[in-house]
Design a protein around this motif. Structure first.
Motif, short mmCIF file in Angstrom:
data_model
loop_
_atom_site.label_atom_id
_atom_site.label_comp_id
_atom_site.label_asym_id
_atom_site.label_seq_id
_atom_site.Cartn_x
_atom_site.Cartn_y
_atom_site.Cartn_z
N UNK A 211 40.75 39.29 44.33
CA UNK A 211 40.37 40.88 43.37
C UNK A 211 39.08 40.59 42.69
N UNK A 212 38.87 39.60 42.15
CA UNK A 212 37.67 39.53 41.22
C UNK A 212 36.54 39.34 42.31
N UNK A 213 36.56 38.67 43.23
CA UNK A 213 35.85 38.57 44.24
C UNK A 213 35.21 39.82 44.82
N UNK A 214 36.32 40.59 45.27
CA UNK A 214 36.04 41.82 45.80
C UNK A 214 35.12 42.86 44.65
N UNK A 215 35.40 42.62 43.53
CA UNK A 215 34.78 43.43 42.62
C UNK A 215 33.44 42.92 42.51
N UNK A 216 33.37 41.76 42.34
CA UNK A 216 31.91 41.24 42.06
C UNK A 216 30.96 41.59 43.34
N UNK A 217 31.59 41.43 44.58
CA UNK A 217 30.92 41.96 45.95
C UNK A 217 30.64 43.53 45.68
N UNK A 218 31.33 44.25 45.06
CA UNK A 218 30.91 45.77 44.75
C UNK A 218 29.94 45.61 43.81
N UNK A 219 29.88 44.86 42.70
CA UNK A 219 28.70 44.84 41.70
C UNK A 219 27.54 44.55 42.49
N UNK A 220 27.60 43.64 43.31
CA UNK A 220 26.33 43.16 43.91
C UNK A 220 25.68 44.18 44.68
N UNK A 221 26.62 45.09 45.43
CA UNK A 221 26.21 46.07 46.24
C UNK A 221 25.59 47.18 45.51
N UNK A 222 26.34 47.49 44.13
CA UNK A 222 25.43 48.42 43.22
C UNK A 222 24.12 48.04 42.73
N UNK A 223 23.92 46.63 42.53
CA UNK A 223 22.90 46.11 42.18
C UNK A 223 21.74 46.45 43.25
N UNK B 196 41.52 49.00 41.93
CA UNK B 196 40.42 48.09 41.50
C UNK B 196 39.02 48.85 41.75
N UNK B 197 38.95 49.12 43.14
CA UNK B 197 37.69 49.73 43.53
C UNK B 197 37.30 51.27 42.82
N UNK B 198 38.49 52.04 42.69
CA UNK B 198 38.16 53.10 42.25
C UNK B 198 38.02 53.16 40.58
N UNK B 199 38.74 52.23 39.95
CA UNK B 199 38.76 51.79 38.63
C UNK B 199 37.22 51.48 38.44
N UNK B 200 36.69 50.53 39.09
CA UNK B 200 35.37 49.97 38.98
C UNK B 200 34.28 51.34 38.90
N UNK B 201 34.56 52.41 39.69
CA UNK B 201 33.80 53.56 39.88
C UNK B 201 33.95 54.36 38.67
N UNK B 202 35.10 54.35 38.03
CA UNK B 202 35.28 55.20 36.91
C UNK B 202 34.61 54.70 35.73
N UNK B 203 34.69 53.50 35.63
CA UNK B 203 34.03 52.90 34.19
C UNK B 203 32.82 52.50 34.55
N UNK B 204 32.24 52.66 35.61
CA UNK B 204 30.84 52.40 35.85
C UNK B 204 30.44 50.86 36.04
N UNK B 205 31.27 49.90 35.77
CA UNK B 205 30.56 48.57 36.13
C UNK B 205 31.85 47.62 36.75
N UNK B 206 31.77 47.25 37.80
CA UNK B 206 33.12 46.24 38.34
C UNK B 206 33.04 44.98 37.81
N UNK B 207 32.04 44.54 36.84
CA UNK B 207 32.14 43.33 36.40
C UNK B 207 33.07 43.25 35.06
N UNK B 208 33.12 44.64 34.42
CA UNK B 208 34.12 44.76 33.33
C UNK B 208 35.55 44.30 33.61
N UNK B 209 35.87 45.06 34.79
CA UNK B 209 37.41 44.75 35.28
C UNK B 209 37.44 43.49 35.91
N UNK B 210 36.55 42.89 36.45
CA UNK B 210 36.84 41.60 37.11
C UNK B 210 36.72 40.37 35.67
#
Length: 326
Positions: free
Chosen positions: A270-282, A205-219
């Motif tokens: 999994x969604x919460x982890x991705x949204x936390x990653x999105x918040x970190x990126x923001x 999940x985390x690496x996929x969010x990095x590849x596509x550039x936006x964790x919210x898409x995967x979430x």
């Protein structure tokens, strides 16, 4: 390190397979199980992708008959620094996807028609990026070999049920050994298989969010897939439950607890982890203070996704579209 872990896991599953053989037929049963395990490992290594794809009736597609779908896979593979995997489509209403193959040079990505019809372009990109992360981490080989051996151990358990009580076998533990082979060993194999899958989903999940550039898409994609998967029967997955852990969301049921017996982590976690990653990126993007932009301006991609073919925000398959497969 991941290759070492994979080798250790395969060694453990092989030892467990031999142990079941010993409980059923003594030393002779153990040696037979060892030979079978070696043969199955070799077969899984060279034919894992073909075997799984055939189970789910996947059809190969290319740029000509699935331009948008193929283009997303191609663009994301380039962003991840991976060789272009083979691209497959599965005619199934349940939105889901998986990756398979023994290494990045011999990998394949498969998505269902339901995934392409129900998800937006960005959500599909998030899902494909997740599957490419599995390929990059070399999870696909581990998951397939583990599933094969776990299924074989369960098969031995069934064999013990029918033949373990015979007085002519060399079972050194008698009826107790048969019970262990029937219950404990298959259960242990299932636990290992499921635990391995769950721990690797978070990493993908985390690496996929990095590849596509936006964790919210995967979430967003995970939420839609989990909801739809619980209401749509995947007949091929039901017939081949040993492959359930390979999908991005469990195709068999909607287990909501993050426990040892679930093939996947809880989707909410999994969604919460991705949204936390999105918040970190923001937060990282906001320091130093960003230049002001108009209130009506659309939110830009975090890492730029101009190389990913876009559909203008529409969802494939809606409004009478046939979808990217033609």
């Amino acid at each position: 390190m991941n290759l070492v872990k994979t080798a250790m896991l395969i060694a453990f599953m092989t030892a467990l397979f031999m142990g079941v053989g010993y409980l059923i037929g003594g030393t002779g049963g153990m040696m037979i199980a060892f030979v079978i395990a070696l043969a199955m490992n070799a077969f899984s290594y060279w034919n894992s992708d073909k075997m799984v794809l055939r189970m789910h009736n996947a059809v190969a597609v290319d740029r000509a008959n699935a331009p948008e779908y193929y283009g997303i896979v191609e663009s994301l593979a380039q962003r991840a620094g991976l060789p272009m995997p083979k691209v497959y489509l599965i005619k199934n209403d349940q939105p889901n996807a998986f990756a398979t193959g023994r290494n990045p040079d011999n990998a394949a990505v498969a998505a269902t028609t339901g995934l392409l019809q129900r998800l937006s372009h960005e959500e599909v990109a998030g899902v494909i990026a997740h599957e490419l992360a599995h390929i990059q981490h070399r999870d696909t080989l581990t998951m397939t070999v583990t599933a094969t051996l776990a299924g074989a151990i369960s098969m031995l358990g069934n064999f013990a049920f029918f033949f373990g009580g015979s007085r002519d076998n060399n079972n050194p533990f008698g009826f107790v050994g048969v019970l262990v082979a029937m219950i404990v060993a298959p259960l242990a194999a299932m636990i290992v298989q499921m635990a391995i899958s769950r721990t690797r989903e978070y990493s993908a999940d985390r690496r996929g969010a990095e590849i596509c550039g936006n964790p919210e898409w995967l979430a967003s994609a995970l939420g839609k897939i989990a909801e739809a998967a619980g209401r749509t029967v995947n007949v091929a997955a039901e017939r081949n439950p040993a492959t359930a852990h390979m999908f991005i969301i469990n195709p068999l049921n909607g287990q909501r607890a993050d426990n040892l017996f679930s093939t996947h982590p809880d989707t909410g976690n999994r969604i919460r982890a991705l949204m936390a990653m999105a918040a970190e990126m923001d937060k990282s993007a906001a320091s130093p203070a960003p230049a002001p932009r108009a209130a009506h301006s659309p939110r830009p991609s975090r890492s730029g996704t101009s190389g990913i073919p876009n559909t203008g925000g529409r969802e494939w398959g809606r409004g009478g579209d046939k979808g990217p497969w033609g």
